[in-house]
Write a protein that holds these residues in place. Structure first.
Motif, PDB file in Angstrom:
ATOM      1  N   ILE A  53       0.826  -1.213   0.000  1.00  0.00           N
ATOM      2  CA  ILE A  53       0.000   0.000   0.000  1.00  0.00           C
ATOM      3  C   ILE A  53       0.853   1.254   0.000  1.00  0.00           C
ATOM      4  O   ILE A  53       0.625   2.175  -0.790  1.00  0.00           O
ATOM      5  CB  ILE A  53      -0.955  -0.014   1.212  1.00  0.00           C
ATOM      6  CG1 ILE A  53      -1.988  -1.123   1.050  1.00  0.00           C
ATOM      7  CG2 ILE A  53      -1.640   1.345   1.367  1.00  0.00           C
ATOM      8  CD1 ILE A  53      -2.802  -1.392   2.293  1.00  0.00           C
ATOM      9  N   PHE A  54       1.859   1.302   0.879  1.00  0.00           N
ATOM     10  CA  PHE A  54       2.682   2.510   0.959  1.00  0.00           C
ATOM     11  C   PHE A  54       3.600   2.653  -0.259  1.00  0.00           C
ATOM     12  O   PHE A  54       3.875   3.764  -0.708  1.00  0.00           O
ATOM     13  CB  PHE A  54       3.500   2.509   2.250  1.00  0.00           C
ATOM     14  CG  PHE A  54       2.660   2.703   3.484  1.00  0.00           C
ATOM     15  CD1 PHE A  54       1.894   3.850   3.638  1.00  0.00           C
ATOM     16  CD2 PHE A  54       2.621   1.747   4.479  1.00  0.00           C
ATOM     17  CE1 PHE A  54       1.106   4.045   4.761  1.00  0.00           C
ATOM     18  CE2 PHE A  54       1.843   1.928   5.610  1.00  0.00           C
ATOM     19  CZ  PHE A  54       1.082   3.072   5.756  1.00  0.00           C
ATOM     20  N   ALA A  55       4.072   1.514  -0.788  1.00  0.00           N
ATOM     21  CA  ALA A  55       4.905   1.574  -1.996  1.00  0.00           C
ATOM     22  C   ALA A  55       4.074   2.047  -3.189  1.00  0.00           C
ATOM     23  O   ALA A  55       4.626   2.633  -4.130  1.00  0.00           O
ATOM     24  CB  ALA A  55       5.513   0.205  -2.288  1.00  0.00           C
ATOM     25  N   TRP A  56       2.771   1.826  -3.120  1.00  0.00           N
ATOM     26  CA  TRP A  56       1.911   2.216  -4.244  1.00  0.00           C
ATOM     27  C   TRP A  56       1.790   3.732  -4.364  1.00  0.00           C
ATOM     28  O   TRP A  56       1.333   4.236  -5.390  1.00  0.00           O
ATOM     29  CB  TRP A  56       0.536   1.579  -4.117  1.00  0.00           C
ATOM     30  CG  TRP A  56       0.041   1.095  -5.436  1.00  0.00           C
ATOM     31  CD1 TRP A  56      -0.908   1.669  -6.237  1.00  0.00           C
ATOM     32  CD2 TRP A  56       0.508  -0.062  -6.147  1.00  0.00           C
ATOM     33  NE1 TRP A  56      -1.067   0.936  -7.390  1.00  0.00           N
ATOM     34  CE2 TRP A  56      -0.219  -0.133  -7.357  1.00  0.00           C
ATOM     35  CE3 TRP A  56       1.453  -1.054  -5.872  1.00  0.00           C
ATOM     36  CZ2 TRP A  56      -0.013  -1.138  -8.298  1.00  0.00           C
ATOM     37  CZ3 TRP A  56       1.661  -2.054  -6.794  1.00  0.00           C
ATOM     38  CH2 TRP A  56       0.935  -2.093  -7.998  1.00  0.00           C
ATOM     39  N   LEU A  57       2.205   4.455  -3.357  1.00  0.00           N
ATOM     40  CA  LEU A  57       2.251   5.913  -3.476  1.00  0.00           C
ATOM     41  C   LEU A  57       3.185   6.311  -4.609  1.00  0.00           C
ATOM     42  O   LEU A  57       2.925   7.279  -5.333  1.00  0.00           O
ATOM     43  CB  LEU A  57       2.719   6.543  -2.156  1.00  0.00           C
ATOM     44  CG  LEU A  57       2.869   8.074  -2.153  1.00  0.00           C
ATOM     45  CD1 LEU A  57       1.535   8.762  -2.415  1.00  0.00           C
ATOM     46  CD2 LEU A  57       3.451   8.551  -0.824  1.00  0.00           C
ATOM     47  N   LEU A  58       4.284   5.555  -4.772  1.00  0.00           N
ATOM     48  CA  LEU A  58       5.214   5.819  -5.872  1.00  0.00           C
ATOM     49  C   LEU A  58       4.602   5.476  -7.224  1.00  0.00           C
ATOM     50  O   LEU A  58       5.076   5.948  -8.262  1.00  0.00           O
ATOM     51  CB  LEU A  58       6.508   5.005  -5.681  1.00  0.00           C
ATOM     52  CG  LEU A  58       7.450   5.457  -4.564  1.00  0.00           C
ATOM     53  CD1 LEU A  58       8.589   4.461  -4.405  1.00  0.00           C
ATOM     54  CD2 LEU A  58       7.994   6.847  -4.858  1.00  0.00           C
ATOM     55  N   VAL A  59       3.558   4.655  -7.220  1.00  0.00           N
ATOM     56  CA  VAL A  59       2.901   4.280  -8.469  1.00  0.00           C
ATOM     57  C   VAL A  59       1.857   5.314  -8.867  1.00  0.00           C
ATOM     58  O   VAL A  59       1.692   5.604 -10.060  1.00  0.00           O
ATOM     59  CB  VAL A  59       2.251   2.879  -8.338  1.00  0.00           C
ATOM     60  CG1 VAL A  59       1.505   2.501  -9.608  1.00  0.00           C
ATOM     61  CG2 VAL A  59       3.311   1.833  -8.024  1.00  0.00           C
ATOM     62  N   ILE A  60       1.166   5.893  -7.882  1.00  0.00           N
ATOM     63  CA  ILE A  60       0.111   6.862  -8.227  1.00  0.00           C
ATOM     64  C   ILE A  60       0.657   8.274  -8.413  1.00  0.00           C
ATOM     65  O   ILE A  60      -0.013   9.116  -9.018  1.00  0.00           O
ATOM     66  CB  ILE A  60      -1.029   6.844  -7.190  1.00  0.00           C
ATOM     67  CG1 ILE A  60      -0.541   7.354  -5.831  1.00  0.00           C
ATOM     68  CG2 ILE A  60      -1.622   5.463  -7.074  1.00  0.00           C
ATOM     69  CD1 ILE A  60      -1.123   8.660  -5.416  1.00  0.00           C
ATOM     70  N   LEU A  61       1.870   8.552  -7.915  1.00  0.00           N
ATOM     71  CA  LEU A  61       2.432   9.893  -8.096  1.00  0.00           C
ATOM     72  C   LEU A  61       2.763  10.227  -9.562  1.00  0.00           C
ATOM     73  O   LEU A  61       2.481  11.345 -10.008  1.00  0.00           O
ATOM     74  CB  LEU A  61       3.670  10.075  -7.216  1.00  0.00           C
ATOM     75  CG  LEU A  61       3.420  10.466  -5.760  1.00  0.00           C
ATOM     76  CD1 LEU A  61       4.725  10.550  -4.987  1.00  0.00           C
ATOM     77  CD2 LEU A  61       2.666  11.789  -5.663  1.00  0.00           C
TER      78      LEU A  61
END
Length: 368
Positions: A274-282
């Motif tokens: 979930i937290f790594a997905w921040l790099l995906v949505i940015l």
């Protein structure tokens, strides 16, 4: 006229791979599997491939339009075809699509954070953090946004190794029977898939920022091919881990499948996801926000920072007003439909209009 901005603002054609792929992999990757089964069910992987192949044609159409455009972007193309005033109206419509798309990306990710990690934090707090982070990155200019796309593609790629764990429990019979659906079923699944492939249409805005852009088309096609293969692999892994009945009641299949991962030093691996997905949505958020602020600046003649903050404020306002699950589903459905019309209707219409106008211009010049 020049179809490229000054060289100090451009990026290498190689980075087009990250710009396009970065906008195509967002929060939808966590949940698209449960949506695409509505038509072709276990054969929905066929629709995933068909949509991917169709985007190669869309890329070809966009390059044709951009090479014929005076300044190599959608603004000058609209002006060529429709004149200044009507062209500006179309530009603002494109701006609206971009702003709503960013809002959808941010709100969908915030929903995951609230459900899985921070159930007691207010919507506006999480939304403000993400919107401000996106605005800060975009304020650095297009090259900084490109850098964000690079790292947003490279770093989360490590997570795809985790697809091995669901395969240990794979039931390959879930893919059977093969090809037992009609054409309409595949189209229904394809419509549900389109949302995940949206993003390359921003090429219509940042094309002048690609160095030697007329020779960069191969990187766009490589990016589309990579995205298609990635979605295909994730679809197959999900289908052999879940059966159709389970997928119908699973909101985020990719996250759920990550819960089976157990490591000695990590108890809840899905939190890493979930937290790594921040790099995906940015990356998609940054590219879309940059594109939106550029449209506003070109159309209304605003300063770059002013157009950026206006766009960010509108995004934040939309996000905090999407409070119910139904409103989130509705806006996702709206973006899917709007993106379908933009990619598969509007771009081909521009292609035919441009060819018709050029035909009559050539005919008139021959007569003279």
């Amino acid at each position: 006229m020049s179809k490229q901005v000054k060289e100090s603002l451009t990026v290498s054609p190689f980075f087009l791979f990250f710009l396009i792929h970065g906008t195509q992999t967002g929060v939808g990757m966590l949940s698209f599997q449960s949506k695409i089964i509505k038509g072709a069910e276990q054969d929905a992987w066929v629709s995933v491939l068909l949509v991917g192949f169709s985007f190669h044609l869309i890329i070809w159409l966009m390059y044709f339009l951009l090479k014929k455009s005076n300044n190599g972007d959608i603004f000058s193309l609209h002006k060529q075809l429709f004149g200044k005033w009507i062209g500006n109206i179309f530009n603002l419509c494109f701006y609206g699509y971009i702003i709503v798309t960013i809002s959808t990306i941010v709100r969908s990710y915030v929903e995951i954070l609230q459900v899985w990690v921070f159930p007691y934090i207010h919507l506006w707090e999480l939304s403000l953090i993400i919107v401000l982070a996106t605005t800060y990155i975009v304020s650095g200019g297009f090259r900084v946004v490109t850098g964000m796309c690079f790292w947003g593609v490279v770093l989360p790629s490590i997570l795809f190794i985790t697809l091995y764990f669901p395969l240990k429990y794979a039931n390959w019979n879930n893919l059977l029977p093969l090809f037992n659906h009609n054409f309409v079923d595949y189209i229904v699944s394809a419509k549900q898939t389109i949302f995940n492939y949206l993003g390359p249409e921003l090429l219509l805005i940042y094309f002048p920022f690609i160095k030697n852009n007329n020779n960069s088309q191969k990187w766009a096609h490589i990016s589309i091919a990579y995205t298609t293969i990635l979605y295909f692999i994730i679809t197959i892994v999900t289908f052999v881990y879940f059966n159709i009945q389970q997928l119908e009641h699973t909101v985020w299949p990719t996250l759920i499948s990550s819960k089976i991962i157990r490591l000695p030093f990590i108890e809840r691996f899905e939190y890493i996801y979930i937290f790594a997905w921040l790099l995906v949505i940015l990356p998609p958020s940054c590219v879309f926000l940059w594109g939106g602020s550029r449209i506003l600046r070109k159309t209304i003649n605003l300063k770059p920072k002013t157009s950026l903050w206006i766009s960010s404020s509108i995004v934040f306002f939309i996000v905090i007003n999407l409070k119910s699950e139904i409103s989130i589903k509705n806006i996702n459905s709206f973006i899917s439909t709007t993106g379908l019309v933009l990619v598969y209707c509007y771009i081909p219409i521009l292609f035919f209009l441009l060819n018709i106008i050029n035909f009559f211009k050539r005919r008139k010049s021959l007569e003279n």
